[in-house]
Design a protein around this motif. Structure first.
Motif, PDB file in Angstrom:
ATOM      1  N   SER A 219       0.766  -1.420   0.053  1.00 55.19           N
ATOM      2  CA  SER A 219      -0.030  -0.115   0.064  1.00 55.19           C
ATOM      3  C   SER A 219       0.854   1.109  -0.053  1.00 55.19           C
ATOM      4  CB  SER A 219      -1.059   0.061   1.025  1.00 55.19           C
ATOM      5  OG  SER A 219      -1.870  -1.030   1.298  1.00 55.19           O
ATOM      6  N   PRO A 220       0.551   2.347  -0.583  1.00 55.45           N
ATOM      7  CA  PRO A 220       1.093   3.697  -0.592  1.00 55.45           C
ATOM      8  C   PRO A 220       1.049   4.360   0.493  1.00 55.45           C
ATOM      9  CG  PRO A 220      -0.596   3.686  -1.995  1.00 55.45           C
ATOM     10  CD  PRO A 220      -0.665   2.334  -1.875  1.00 55.45           C
ATOM     11  N   LYS A 221       2.088   5.036   0.988  1.00 56.29           N
ATOM     12  CA  LYS A 221       1.927   5.513   2.201  1.00 56.29           C
ATOM     13  C   LYS A 221       1.732   7.252   2.034  1.00 56.29           C
ATOM     14  CE  LYS A 221       5.009   2.306   4.417  1.00 56.29           C
ATOM     15  NZ  LYS A 221       6.431   2.443   5.047  1.00 56.29           N
ATOM     16  N   ASN A 222       0.510   7.574   2.722  1.00 54.73           N
ATOM     17  CA  ASN A 222       0.167   9.137   2.823  1.00 54.73           C
ATOM     18  C   ASN A 222       0.258   9.626   1.250  1.00 54.73           C
ATOM     19  OD1 ASN A 222      -0.216  11.652   3.937  1.00 54.73           O
ATOM     20  ND2 ASN A 222       1.857  12.128   4.074  1.00 54.73           N
ATOM     21  N   LEU A 223      -0.342   9.343   0.465  1.00 54.61           N
ATOM     22  CA  LEU A 223      -0.772   9.891  -0.725  1.00 54.61           C
ATOM     23  C   LEU A 223      -0.890  11.378  -0.808  1.00 54.61           C
ATOM     24  CD1 LEU A 223      -2.354   6.942  -2.764  1.00 54.61           C
ATOM     25  CD2 LEU A 223      -0.087   7.927  -2.919  1.00 54.61           C
ATOM     26  N   THR A 224      -0.257  12.074  -1.360  1.00 56.41           N
ATOM     27  CA  THR A 224      -0.468  13.587  -1.379  1.00 56.41           C
ATOM     28  C   THR A 224      -0.591  14.067  -2.644  1.00 56.41           C
ATOM     29  OG1 THR A 224       0.871  13.669   0.645  1.00 56.41           O
ATOM     30  CG2 THR A 224       0.523  15.762  -0.588  1.00 56.41           C
ATOM     31  N   VAL A 225      -1.611  15.135  -2.723  1.00 58.00           N
ATOM     32  CA  VAL A 225      -1.816  15.426  -4.176  1.00 58.00           C
ATOM     33  C   VAL A 225      -1.403  17.164  -4.224  1.00 58.00           C
ATOM     34  CG1 VAL A 225      -3.729  16.107  -5.775  1.00 58.00           C
ATOM     35  CG2 VAL A 225      -3.778  13.897  -4.471  1.00 58.00           C
ATOM     36  N   LEU A 226      -1.011  17.544  -5.366  1.00 60.08           N
ATOM     37  CA  LEU A 226      -0.698  18.935  -5.884  1.00 60.08           C
ATOM     38  C   LEU A 226      -1.531  19.107  -6.854  1.00 60.08           C
ATOM     39  CD1 LEU A 226       3.095  19.336  -5.364  1.00 60.08           C
ATOM     40  CD2 LEU A 226       1.550  20.993  -4.749  1.00 60.08           C
ATOM     41  N   VAL A 227      -2.252  20.371  -6.847  1.00 65.89           N
ATOM     42  CA  VAL A 227      -2.842  20.706  -8.199  1.00 65.89           C
ATOM     43  C   VAL A 227      -2.089  22.187  -8.396  1.00 65.89           C
ATOM     44  CG1 VAL A 227      -5.033  21.846  -9.097  1.00 65.89           C
ATOM     45  CG2 VAL A 227      -5.118  19.882  -7.879  1.00 65.89           C
ATOM     46  N   LEU A 228      -1.837  22.215  -9.792  1.00 62.64           N
ATOM     47  CA  LEU A 228      -1.043  23.451 -10.193  1.00 62.64           C
ATOM     48  C   LEU A 228      -1.527  24.121 -11.189  1.00 62.64           C
ATOM     49  CD1 LEU A 228       2.501  21.821 -10.035  1.00 62.64           C
ATOM     50  CD2 LEU A 228       1.510  22.711  -8.180  1.00 62.64           C
ATOM     51  N   GLY A 229      -1.704  25.474 -11.178  1.00 63.39           N
ATOM     52  CA  GLY A 229      -2.305  26.220 -12.354  1.00 63.39           C
ATOM     53  C   GLY A 229      -1.049  26.732 -13.082  1.00 63.39           C
ATOM     54  N   VAL A 230      -1.350  26.195 -14.615  1.00 62.17           N
ATOM     55  CA  VAL A 230      -0.088  26.543 -15.447  1.00 62.17           C
ATOM     56  C   VAL A 230      -0.736  27.257 -16.673  1.00 62.17           C
ATOM     57  CG1 VAL A 230       1.132  25.244 -17.303  1.00 62.17           C
ATOM     58  CG2 VAL A 230       0.526  24.174 -15.159  1.00 62.17           C
ATOM     59  N   PRO A 231       0.135  28.389 -17.108  1.00 63.62           N
ATOM     60  CA  PRO A 231      -0.027  29.392 -17.929  1.00 63.62           C
ATOM     61  C   PRO A 231      -0.408  28.953 -19.327  1.00 63.62           C
ATOM     62  CG  PRO A 231       2.067  29.590 -17.511  1.00 63.62           C
ATOM     63  CD  PRO A 231       1.532  28.628 -16.564  1.00 63.62           C
ATOM     64  N   GLU A 232       0.216  27.982 -19.834  1.00 62.41           N
ATOM     65  CA  GLU A 232       0.075  27.295 -21.156  1.00 62.41           C
ATOM     66  C   GLU A 232       0.435  25.929 -21.194  1.00 62.41           C
ATOM     67  OE1 GLU A 232       3.337  29.222 -23.809  1.00 62.41           O
ATOM     68  OE2 GLU A 232       4.796  28.602 -22.413  1.00 62.41           O
ATOM     69  N   PHE A 233       0.034  25.233 -22.099  1.00 61.52           N
ATOM     70  CA  PHE A 233       0.347  23.843 -22.170  1.00 61.52           C
ATOM     71  C   PHE A 233       1.523  23.174 -21.982  1.00 61.52           C
ATOM     72  CE2 PHE A 233       0.580  19.438 -23.931  1.00 61.52           C
ATOM     73  CZ  PHE A 233      -0.380  18.702 -22.958  1.00 61.52           C
ATOM     74  N   ASP A 234       2.541  23.836 -22.971  1.00 61.08           N
ATOM     75  CA  ASP A 234       3.936  23.375 -22.966  1.00 61.08           C
ATOM     76  C   ASP A 234       4.787  23.499 -21.815  1.00 61.08           C
ATOM     77  OD1 ASP A 234       3.197  23.645 -25.573  1.00 61.08           O
ATOM     78  OD2 ASP A 234       4.987  24.100 -26.534  1.00 61.08           O
ATOM     79  N   ALA A 235       4.149  24.310 -20.778  1.00 65.74           N
ATOM     80  CA  ALA A 235       4.832  24.443 -19.473  1.00 65.74           C
ATOM     81  C   ALA A 235       4.516  23.071 -18.674  1.00 65.74           C
ATOM     82  CB  ALA A 235       4.524  25.768 -18.648  1.00 65.74           C
ATOM     83  N   ILE A 236       3.437  22.479 -18.966  1.00 69.35           N
ATOM     84  CA  ILE A 236       3.089  21.173 -18.076  1.00 69.35           C
ATOM     85  C   ILE A 236       4.112  20.077 -18.484  1.00 69.35           C
ATOM     86  CG2 ILE A 236       1.432  19.262 -17.969  1.00 69.35           C
ATOM     87  CD1 ILE A 236      -0.720  21.170 -18.817  1.00 69.35           C
ATOM     88  N   MET A 237       4.760  20.079 -19.612  1.00 71.96           N
ATOM     89  CA  MET A 237       5.878  19.003 -19.853  1.00 71.96           C
ATOM     90  C   MET A 237       7.199  19.445 -18.918  1.00 71.96           C
ATOM     91  SD  MET A 237       3.889  17.362 -21.583  1.00 71.96           S
ATOM     92  CE  MET A 237       4.802  16.196 -22.086  1.00 71.96           C
TER      93      MET A 237
END
Length: 467
Positions: A219-237
């Motif tokens: 089982s994974p331990k303490n799964l933590t989530v980040l949501v990030l706002g990105v100005p343009e798609f290429d920055a996601i990569m």
């Protein structure tokens, strides 16, 4: 070969499974004769509910003898019409083959019937202190037999892989009516062809999975989530590359602002933060100790400094993590009221940005009145293209116009050496476009394999390939 009247068909099926396990009422034919696709109206001749491998075998032998066509039915959550019975087929529904039969703590394996629901296996694994990692929004209704037959992926492929990576052994009934026990749950078995792999992703065209031994993990331990706002798609990569350089991620998803706004408008989930962004990235990782949290924050701050991220939020509890996940997982259900045209496509991760831009440019240029919703499993190159039907456009005209979209999209898929179906299979909807992903020689070999296992074409005929 002789044909059966409807009355004789029901009689012979009832002799195999019992009269209470054969249905021909209108509601059952409608419910079990289709999946989530809305293009092909269901027209099965009967629905049959076997409880054992032996009963499935007898139904297949009857089909060979009497010239019947069979369609498998699991949770019916597919989006390629792989479980649609549109031509009078007999539907084999695996709902009663839903037992979890054997658990081996040392091997970390569990034997399941084909009708075991994905979430049922996930809960069982959790009760044993273990984890079944293949997960997706339809886990509460999809069945293992269907997951295996389409090699389902989902939201954690970047860390855990596809369904095929968790199948230790299979029991299948081939199109000839033979029962095969494949791989015998071994980790190492170098004794020639691994036929198990042919049935994983085979969409029931070679035979039907009746039992599967599935592997489990810690089982994974303490799964933590980040949501990030990105100005343009290429920055996601750039964000993906930077995080992967220092952390092991369990998920990396993306969705557009248009997608998130649809979800938020329902009032069930709040916006993650006030800052507006064109796209959003959702990351999940194991925070086993404070060092992992500190590393994630360091990377986040670096991404902000580089201009790749505008704002972000990190979950502080399991409840908050679940709500952040809903921003991504509630999209499909939310947009369903617009009768969306859907495409499940993939390219290698490094080619995702130019591929997405090229697809969006073509659709926007040709159909400026169509609203495009993007989301997907960006960490493994799987994009979900959704085009929403305008309110004033008839469904028939919309789907007709979207057929042209499919051709344009798949031409771009071919250009980028991608796949026309990343995780929902081929079925009926993707079959005309399979040549954009598979060569003529590959298709010829696939037909040859089909004839070996199912020479009379009784197993899910018309799906995946034509003979």
């Amino acid at each position: 070969m002789t044909t059966l009247t409807q009355e004789a068909l029901i009689e012979q099926l009832s002799a195999i499974v019992g009269t209470d396990k054969v249905r021909t009422d209108a509601d059952s034919l409608e419910t079990f004769g289709k999946d989530w696709t809305k293009i092909y109206p269901p027209k099965p001749s009967a629905i049959v509910f076997p409880k054992t491998t032996e009963q499935v075998q007898k139904i297949v032998l009857l089909a060979n003898e009497k010239g019947l066509s069979l369609v498998p039915s699991g949770g019916r959550t597919g989006l390629s019409a792989g479980a649609v019975a549109a031509n009078g087929e007999v539907v084999i529904a695996f709902d009663y083959m839903n037992q979890i039969m054997e658990f081996n703590a040392i091997d970390r394996t569990v034997k399941c019937g084909a009708g075991v629901v994905t979430e049922q296996l996930q809960v069982f694994a959790e009760e044993q202190g273990l984890f079944y990692p293949v997960d997706f929004a339809s886990a509460g209704s999809s069945q293992l037999g269907g997951n295996i037959s389409t090699n389902a992926g989902g939201i954690k492929v970047i860390r855990y892989g596809m369904t095929r990576d968790w199948v230790a052994g299979l029991t299948v009934v081939t199109g000839k009516g033979d029962v095969l026990n494949l791989n015998k749950d071994l980790v190492k078995n170098n004794t020639g062809y691994d036929m198990r792999q042919l049935f994983i992703g085979g969409e029931g065209t070679l035979g039907f999975v009746t039992e599967a031994t599935m592997r489990l993990t810690r089982s994974p331990k303490n799964l933590t989530v980040l949501v990030l706002g990105v100005p343009e798609f290429d920055a996601i990569m750039s964000v993906l590359n930077t995080f992967q350089g220092r952390m092991d991620l369990t998920a990396f998803e993306f969705f557009s602002d248009k997608a998130m706004r649809k979800v938020i408008a329902r009032g069930d989930v709040p916006a993650p933060f006030e800052t507006a962004a064109e796209y959003y990235a959702l990351l999940e990782f194991e925070a086993e100790n404070e060092d992992h949290i500190n590393t994630a924050m360091e990377i986040f701050e670096y991404c902000v400094e580089q201009g790749w991220v505008l704002d972000g939020v990190m979950s502080q509890s399991e409840t908050q993590a679940a709500n952040l996940w809903r921003l991504r997982e509630d999209i499909s259900e939310t947009i369903s009221e617009w009768t969306p045209y859907k495409n499940d496509i993939s390219v290698v991760v490094s080619k995702v940005p130019p591929f997405l831009h090229e697809v969006e440019d073509v659709v926007t240029r040709e159909y400026p009145d169509f609203e495009i919703i993007w989301f997907g499993h960006i960490g493994d190159g799987n994009l979900h293209l959704n085009i929403l039907k305008p309110d004033d456009l008839a469904k028939e005209i919309f789907f007709e116009r979207c057929a042209k979209v499919s051709t344009w999209v798949f031409e771009i898929v071919e250009k980028y050496a991608g796949s026309v179906s990343a995780e929902h299979g081929v079925g009926l909807t993707k079959k005309p476009y399979l040549e954009y992903t598979r060569s003529k020689e590959e298709l010829d070999y696939m037909r040859a394999v089909k004839l070996v296992f199912d020479p009379k074409n009784v197993m899910n005929p018309g799906k995946l390939i034509d003979l």
